[in-house]
Scaffold this motif. Structure first.
Motif, PDB file in Angstrom:
ATOM      1  N   UNK A   1       6.347   1.879  -1.129  1.00 42.85           N
ATOM      2  CA  UNK A   1       5.962   2.625  -0.089  1.00 42.85           C
ATOM      3  C   UNK A   1       4.359   3.061  -0.085  1.00 42.85           C
ATOM      4  N   UNK A   2       3.706   2.726  -1.436  1.00 43.30           N
ATOM      5  CA  UNK A   2       2.387   3.057  -1.505  1.00 43.30           C
ATOM      6  C   UNK A   2       1.420   1.563  -1.046  1.00 43.30           C
ATOM      7  N   UNK A   3       2.327   0.544  -0.854  1.00 50.98           N
ATOM      8  CA  UNK A   3       1.608  -0.630  -0.279  1.00 50.98           C
ATOM      9  C   UNK A   3       1.536  -0.291   1.142  1.00 50.98           C
ATOM     10  N   UNK A   4       2.568  -0.071   1.659  1.00 49.69           N
ATOM     11  CA  UNK A   4       2.806   0.486   2.960  1.00 49.69           C
ATOM     12  C   UNK A   4       1.878   1.392   3.409  1.00 49.69           C
ATOM     13  N   UNK A   5       1.383   2.300   2.784  1.00 50.96           N
ATOM     14  CA  UNK A   5       0.435   3.533   3.007  1.00 50.96           C
ATOM     15  C   UNK A   5      -0.681   3.015   3.013  1.00 50.96           C
ATOM     16  N   UNK A   6      -1.137   1.948   2.273  1.00 45.39           N
ATOM     17  CA  UNK A   6      -2.529   1.408   2.124  1.00 45.39           C
ATOM     18  C   UNK A   6      -2.735   0.702   3.417  1.00 45.39           C
ATOM     19  N   UNK A   7      -1.689  -0.099   3.851  1.00 44.77           N
ATOM     20  CA  UNK A   7      -2.063  -0.761   5.053  1.00 44.77           C
ATOM     21  C   UNK A   7      -1.962  -0.014   6.412  1.00 44.77           C
ATOM     22  N   UNK A   8      -1.083   1.089   6.171  1.00 45.07           N
ATOM     23  CA  UNK A   8      -1.146   1.893   7.311  1.00 45.07           C
ATOM     24  C   UNK A   8      -2.756   2.703   7.474  1.00 45.07           C
TER      25      UNK A   8
END
Length: 251
Positions: free
Chosen positions: A114-121
């Motif tokens: 989730x944190x990786x996806x949040x960074x990309x978002x």
């Protein structure tokens, strides 16, 4: 979302009052701009809001909870970008998740999906998804500041603060960066307070305006109220031609 209440806030440094009995409320999702000349108390106010500076008297409440120190739900965008030049834009954005990651996991680069996806978002929000793997040290100042915005968004704040976030940028980059801050706040319905020197930018992107002079709140209103006479009251003798022209051009 957060409602911010500031009541009778005073901060003294010795005999000097950087803030003098300041009171205001920012509602959920409101985008407010803080104006004032250098030394008016803008940075001190922002540091009190993010818990880095303790007021001499008065109080700050976020969602009816008193601010007594730094909070994970308050994120700050600084004038200096403070990015890690040896890391990629993606790596820098991920540092916004440190409040949700153990020191060891952060040290070895282990982050949750989730944190990786949040960074990309967040990088997509500031228009840097295609540059996610670019080393930040090779980026322009405007791009580095956009990485700083992404890092703040990854923190998943309820309140977003920005301390002169475009002061070191050229006019075109400043407008681009303010556009990304405004759109990011709108997409996430973030309560936001950004201090700006450039009144033309303030009028373009702000909804609500607060102004300090010598530590006192001298204006609290909206775009249609921010007239040349009001600007004179805020800036007085130190008002520059750029400030005056920017105000008249957008009036």
């Amino acid at each position: 979302m957060s409602t911010i209440e500031v009541r009778n806030l005073t901060k003294a440094f010795g005999d000097v009052r950087a803030l003098d009995d300041v009171s205001f409320t920012i509602e959920d999702g409101e985008f407010a701009v803080l104006l004032g000349q250098s030394g008016a108390g803008k940075s001190t106010l922002l540091r009190c809001l993010n818990g880095l500076t303790q007021p001499t008297s008065g109080e700050i409440r976020i969602n009816d909870e008193p601010v007594t120190g730094p909070r994970d739900d308050v994120a700050m965008i600084f004038q200096q970008h403070y990015v890690l030049g040896q890391l990629s834009a993606y790596g820098n954005a991920l540092t916004g998740a440190l409040n949700r990651t153990s020191f060891f996991n952060s040290l070895v680069g282990w982050h949750s999906r989730p944190d990786k996806m949040e960074a990309l978002k967040a990088l997509e929000t500031v228009g840097l998804l295609d540059e996610a793997n670019q080393q930040t040290g090779s980026m322009s100042g405007g791009q580095q500041q956009r990485v700083g915005i992404a890092r703040a968004l990854v923190q998943q704040p309820n309140l977003l603060l920005a301390d002169e976030p475009v002061a070191s940028l050229d006019p075109a980059s400043a407008e681009t960066v303010m556009g990304y801050i405004r759109s990011a706040a709108g997409e996430r319905n973030l309560s936001t307070l950004a201090s700006l020197h450039q009144v033309n930018l303030a009028r373009e992107f702000g909804e609500r305006f607060l102004a300090l002079r010598d530590g006192e709140l001298v204006f609290d209103g909206y775009r249609e109220d921010l007239t040349v006479d009001v600007i004179d009251r805020i800036y007085g003798d130190v008002q520059t031609e750029d400030i005056r022209e920017g105000t008249e051009a957008t009036a």
